[in-house]
Design a protein around this motif. Sequence first.
Motif, PDB file in Angstrom:
ATOM      1  N   GLY A   1       0.865  -1.276  -0.001  1.00 38.77           N
ATOM      2  CA  GLY A   1       0.090  -0.016   0.026  1.00 38.77           C
ATOM      3  C   GLY A   1       0.861   1.392   0.017  1.00 38.77           C
ATOM      4  O   GLY A   1       0.608   2.231  -0.877  1.00 38.77           O
ATOM      5  N   ASP A   2       1.974   1.415   0.884  1.00 42.75           N
ATOM      6  CA  ASP A   2       3.083   2.415   0.860  1.00 42.75           C
ATOM      7  C   ASP A   2       3.552   2.601  -0.372  1.00 42.75           C
ATOM      8  O   ASP A   2       3.852   3.848  -0.983  1.00 42.75           O
ATOM      9  N   ILE A   3       4.071   1.654  -1.122  1.00 40.46           N
ATOM     10  CA  ILE A   3       4.797   1.717  -2.533  1.00 40.46           C
ATOM     11  C   ILE A   3       3.948   2.272  -3.245  1.00 40.46           C
ATOM     12  O   ILE A   3       4.257   3.125  -4.151  1.00 40.46           O
ATOM     13  N   ASP A   4       2.564   1.735  -3.659  1.00 43.60           N
ATOM     14  CA  ASP A   4       1.699   2.208  -4.469  1.00 43.60           C
ATOM     15  C   ASP A   4       1.256   3.690  -4.227  1.00 43.60           C
ATOM     16  O   ASP A   4       1.160   4.311  -5.348  1.00 43.60           O
ATOM     17  N   ALA A   5       1.180   3.884  -2.954  1.00 49.15           N
ATOM     18  CA  ALA A   5       0.899   5.550  -2.726  1.00 49.15           C
ATOM     19  C   ALA A   5       2.029   6.340  -3.185  1.00 49.15           C
ATOM     20  O   ALA A   5       2.067   7.521  -3.586  1.00 49.15           O
ATOM     21  N   PHE A   6       3.370   5.869  -2.771  1.00 46.45           N
ATOM     22  CA  PHE A   6       4.462   6.579  -3.080  1.00 46.45           C
ATOM     23  C   PHE A   6       4.649   6.649  -4.580  1.00 46.45           C
ATOM     24  O   PHE A   6       4.904   7.772  -5.253  1.00 46.45           O
ATOM     25  N   VAL A   7       4.376   5.622  -5.242  1.00 49.05           N
ATOM     26  CA  VAL A   7       4.510   5.637  -6.950  1.00 49.05           C
ATOM     27  C   VAL A   7       3.404   6.708  -7.555  1.00 49.05           C
ATOM     28  O   VAL A   7       3.672   7.676  -8.391  1.00 49.05           O
TER      29      VAL A   7
ATOM     30  N   ASN B   1       7.280  -3.450 -12.464  1.00 49.12           N
ATOM     31  CA  ASN B   1       8.235  -3.526 -11.264  1.00 49.12           C
ATOM     32  C   ASN B   1       8.522  -2.142 -10.892  1.00 49.12           C
ATOM     33  O   ASN B   1       8.613  -1.269 -11.754  1.00 49.12           O
ATOM     34  N   VAL B   2       8.798  -2.104  -9.493  1.00 47.75           N
ATOM     35  CA  VAL B   2       9.394  -0.680  -9.076  1.00 47.75           C
ATOM     36  C   VAL B   2      10.453  -0.797  -8.236  1.00 47.75           C
ATOM     37  O   VAL B   2      10.594  -1.815  -7.283  1.00 47.75           O
ATOM     38  N   THR B   3      11.605  -0.077  -8.303  1.00 54.10           N
ATOM     39  CA  THR B   3      12.830  -0.455  -7.442  1.00 54.10           C
ATOM     40  C   THR B   3      12.865   1.186  -6.719  1.00 54.10           C
ATOM     41  O   THR B   3      12.821   2.152  -7.304  1.00 54.10           O
ATOM     42  N   LEU B   4      12.731   1.033  -5.319  1.00 56.65           N
ATOM     43  CA  LEU B   4      13.100   2.248  -4.549  1.00 56.65           C
ATOM     44  C   LEU B   4      14.357   2.031  -3.558  1.00 56.65           C
ATOM     45  O   LEU B   4      14.494   0.986  -3.375  1.00 56.65           O
ATOM     46  N   GLN B   5      15.109   3.191  -3.536  1.00 57.38           N
ATOM     47  CA  GLN B   5      16.496   3.328  -3.008  1.00 57.38           C
ATOM     48  C   GLN B   5      16.623   4.401  -1.845  1.00 57.38           C
ATOM     49  O   GLN B   5      15.941   5.457  -2.220  1.00 57.38           O
ATOM     50  N   THR B   6      17.210   3.940  -0.799  1.00 60.74           N
ATOM     51  CA  THR B   6      17.562   5.278   0.093  1.00 60.74           C
ATOM     52  C   THR B   6      18.320   5.955  -0.397  1.00 60.74           C
ATOM     53  O   THR B   6      19.100   5.813  -1.628  1.00 60.74           O
ATOM     54  N   PHE B   7      18.687   7.016  -0.143  1.00 55.34           N
ATOM     55  CA  PHE B   7      19.327   8.326  -0.308  1.00 55.34           C
ATOM     56  C   PHE B   7      20.947   8.088  -0.438  1.00 55.34           C
ATOM     57  O   PHE B   7      21.351   8.151  -1.638  1.00 55.34           O
ATOM     58  N   ASP B   8      21.271   7.330   0.339  1.00 56.44           N
ATOM     59  CA  ASP B   8      22.452   6.900   0.456  1.00 56.44           C
ATOM     60  C   ASP B   8      23.015   5.600  -0.168  1.00 56.44           C
ATOM     61  O   ASP B   8      24.102   5.006  -0.309  1.00 56.44           O
ATOM     62  N   GLY B   9      21.871   5.070  -0.725  1.00 59.12           N
ATOM     63  CA  GLY B   9      22.024   3.817  -1.542  1.00 59.12           C
ATOM     64  C   GLY B   9      22.312   2.726  -0.629  1.00 59.12           C
ATOM     65  O   GLY B   9      22.582   1.369  -1.192  1.00 59.12           O
ATOM     66  N   ARG B  10      22.314   2.767   0.549  1.00 58.32           N
ATOM     67  CA  ARG B  10      22.432   1.362   1.623  1.00 58.32           C
ATOM     68  C   ARG B  10      21.451   0.422   1.256  1.00 58.32           C
ATOM     69  O   ARG B  10      21.595  -0.669   1.327  1.00 58.32           O
TER      70      ARG B  10
END
Length: 211
Positions: A58-64, A81-90
């Motif tokens: 649900g959170d991912i769909d809302a963010f997209v 498919n969706v890839t989400l990454q933190t700002f620092d890439g960790r």
Amino acid sequence: MQTPEIQPGLWRDAQGRLVPVEMIKPIDQERDQLVRHLVDRAHELHQELAEFKGVAFGDIDAFVDLSAEQYDVQLGGKKGNVTLQTFDGRYKLIRARADTIVFDERLQAARALIDECLADWTEGARPEVTLLINDAFRTDTRGEIRTASVLALRRLAIEDERWKRAMTAIGEACQVASTKSYLRIYERVGDSDQYAPISLDIAKINPPEVH
């Protein structure tokens, strides 16, 4: 139908018989207690994972959708498919959706056309092509056609008109039976460009080392 309550002091065994507790060995009682404790905890974890999956998707769909709004566009459907990454890439996570493909009756028409081709090609057909075709229509251990093997036939460059009609029939026979959603979570390995999965599969998780 509900199972009738058992009177205090009696346990039901695997055959459904009622056994007085005093006749049950202490080690058997301890085993029963251990298993029930772990199963109860497993049920709790199962429910937590189900809730986490629902919230995560649900959170991912809302963010997209939120991201799309930055460009004044609306995305059709929730596939892809969706890839989400933190700002620092960790850390990164991948939301993947995969369709389960089945074939309708038109696959039989395709097979008939292919059999016609094979009958005419017996003299000049390359053995590996014949083997590939026959192998594609073998069923798996569950008696089901292996979808990927059949679809792979469409990559063969064969100019026979019957073959082309068969490939069209295969494409039109494809039906989406169901769609499954997956969530994969990764953590960067040190300072490298490699990522290791954070597994949510109990079979792939190693217990912590005891020092």
